[in-house]
Design a protein around this motif. Structure first.
Motif, PDB file in Angstrom:
ATOM      1  N   SER A 141      -4.970  -8.655  -3.787  1.00  0.00           N
ATOM      2  CA  SER A 141      -5.034  -7.113  -3.480  1.00  0.00           C
ATOM      3  C   SER A 141      -3.871  -6.215  -3.938  1.00  0.00           C
ATOM      4  CB  SER A 141      -5.328  -6.983  -1.863  1.00  0.00           C
ATOM      5  OG  SER A 141      -4.303  -7.685  -1.087  1.00  0.00           O
ATOM      6  N   THR A 142      -3.825  -5.257  -3.707  1.00  0.00           N
ATOM      7  CA  THR A 142      -2.783  -4.324  -3.725  1.00  0.00           C
ATOM      8  C   THR A 142      -2.689  -3.266  -2.953  1.00  0.00           C
ATOM      9  OG1 THR A 142      -3.003  -4.416  -6.194  1.00  0.00           O
ATOM     10  CG2 THR A 142      -1.642  -2.577  -5.486  1.00  0.00           C
ATOM     11  N   LEU A 143      -1.337  -3.063  -2.403  1.00  0.00           N
ATOM     12  CA  LEU A 143      -1.430  -2.193  -0.928  1.00  0.00           C
ATOM     13  C   LEU A 143      -0.193  -0.949  -1.215  1.00  0.00           C
ATOM     14  CD1 LEU A 143      -1.843  -1.932   2.216  1.00  0.00           C
ATOM     15  CD2 LEU A 143       0.266  -3.697   2.299  1.00  0.00           C
ATOM     16  N   SER A 144      -0.479   0.240  -0.822  1.00  0.00           N
ATOM     17  CA  SER A 144       0.292   1.227  -0.567  1.00  0.00           C
ATOM     18  C   SER A 144       0.588   1.878   0.579  1.00  0.00           C
ATOM     19  CB  SER A 144      -0.120   2.260  -1.779  1.00  0.00           C
ATOM     20  OG  SER A 144       0.609   3.341  -1.839  1.00  0.00           O
ATOM     21  N   ILE A 145       1.676   1.866   0.996  1.00  0.00           N
ATOM     22  CA  ILE A 145       1.884   2.881   2.240  1.00  0.00           C
ATOM     23  C   ILE A 145       2.990   3.628   2.003  1.00  0.00           C
ATOM     24  CG2 ILE A 145       2.634   2.635   4.582  1.00  0.00           C
ATOM     25  CD1 ILE A 145       1.849  -0.608   4.547  1.00  0.00           C
ATOM     26  N   THR A 146       2.733   5.008   2.408  1.00  0.00           N
ATOM     27  CA  THR A 146       3.308   6.208   1.949  1.00  0.00           C
ATOM     28  C   THR A 146       3.210   7.354   2.868  1.00  0.00           C
ATOM     29  OG1 THR A 146       1.785   7.202   0.338  1.00  0.00           O
ATOM     30  CG2 THR A 146       3.477   5.722  -0.507  1.00  0.00           C
ATOM     31  N   PRO A 147       4.047   8.278   3.160  1.00  0.00           N
ATOM     32  CA  PRO A 147       3.543   9.286   4.018  1.00  0.00           C
ATOM     33  C   PRO A 147       2.580  10.191   2.814  1.00  0.00           C
ATOM     34  CG  PRO A 147       6.117   9.254   3.719  1.00  0.00           C
ATOM     35  CD  PRO A 147       5.301   7.970   3.002  1.00  0.00           C
ATOM     36  N   SER A 148       1.495  10.429   3.295  1.00  0.00           N
ATOM     37  CA  SER A 148       0.583  11.181   2.680  1.00  0.00           C
ATOM     38  C   SER A 148       0.750  12.606   2.130  1.00  0.00           C
ATOM     39  CB  SER A 148      -0.982  11.371   3.617  1.00  0.00           C
ATOM     40  OG  SER A 148      -1.835  11.953   2.994  1.00  0.00           O
ATOM     41  N   THR A 149       0.389  12.530   0.921  1.00  0.00           N
ATOM     42  CA  THR A 149       1.044  13.818   0.123  1.00  0.00           C
ATOM     43  C   THR A 149       0.161  14.805   0.610  1.00  0.00           C
ATOM     44  OG1 THR A 149       1.612  12.632  -2.013  1.00  0.00           O
ATOM     45  CG2 THR A 149       0.903  14.963  -2.240  1.00  0.00           C
TER      46      THR A 149
END
Length: 272
Positions: A130-138
């Motif tokens: 799997s690939t995970l991305s965690i960021t403040p939402s644009t």
């Protein structure tokens, strides 16, 4: 011309998991020398890649990073917190380039990094890949976007599948909203596609451990729901799709349907 562009855009946006390149090749054969029409499809490619959480390896990198509207910097550039980098992404070719250093600057930076560590452990335990991305939402800077995609492609067996989870966390209240989507395409001697969309709205908490526990619970329960739904196919929708006496002139044993290969066994065990 506008009608042609709209029709071709719909083909792109509805491409099954792992099959965009096939759709693109077919479109190029259709438009032939009309480069202006091909260029007009750019927004459709962008929409597809962002909605499907397309993954790509950065030049010189070994791990895949995710593309979505939530980690977009605009002008075709995206960023990845774990590698502390940003990159340009060509939506038509699905290639990354022009990698630059990108350090996360956000009031939620510490929580983002804690979530990344905690949820990486969760995904490694529950997904083969799997690939995970965690960021403040644009689109929603006050929220943290948690995007997960797990792909499984098996074209030699005529099927491809994708699991997508998207959660928006409100750090001030601990509210977690989003959706889980499953997309599976089976095309041996036919064309069957499963599309699901499970809405999520729970109180998760404000710590990385609490959020991870909430997500793990939501995804486990949904997996159980899917298993029950598949178990009922033999006496429900699947049976309704077939006539009582198929071309073999023999009744199908529906209680054994889960053991059939859809294209070959139900079609009469014919060989290729």
């Amino acid at each position: 011309m506008p009608g042609n562009a709209a029709a071709l855009s719909s083909f792109i946006e509805s491409a099954p998991p792992g099959e965009l390149s096939n759709v693109t090749t077919a479109i190029k054969n259709i438009v032939a020398e009309d480069q202006s029409l091909l260029q007009s499809l750019g927004p459709a490619f962008e929409k597809y890649n962002e909605e499907q959480f397309t993954t790509v390896k950065l030049p010189g990198g070994s791990r895949e990073v995710l593309v979505s509207e939530h980690n977009s910097l605009g002008d075709g550039r995206y960023y990845d917190v774990e590698s502390q980098s940003s990159f340009a992404f060509d939506h038509a070719t699905q290639k990354a380039s022009a990698v630059q250093q990108h350090v996360l600057e956000s009031e939620h930076a510490d929580l983002v990094k804690s979530l990344l560590k905690s949820l990486t452990t969760h995904t490694s335990e529950h997904y083969p890949a799997s690939t995970l991305s965690i960021t403040p939402s644009t689109p929603s800077p006050s929220h943290i976007a948690i995007a997960l995609v797990a792909n499984k492609y098996s074209p030699s067996n005529y099927w491809n599948g994708r699991w997508r989870s998207l959660y928006l966390l409100d750090p001030s209240s601990g509210a977690l909203t989003g959706s889980i989507r499953v997309d599976v395409h089976y095309y041996e001697d036919g064309n069957v596609r499963l599309l699901t969309n499970k809405a999520v709205d729970v109180k998760a908490g404000t710590s990385a451990q609490e959020v991870t526990k909430a997500i793990a619970g939501v995804e486990r329960r949904y997996q159980e729901e899917l298993n029950k739904a598949f178990g009922g196919l033999s006496e429900g929708a699947f049976k309704g799709l077939r006539r009582q006496l198929p071309v073999t002139r023999q009744k199908i044993e529906w209680d054994k349907v889960s053991g059939y290969r859809v294209g070959q066994d139900i079609g009469g065990n014919r060989t290729r």
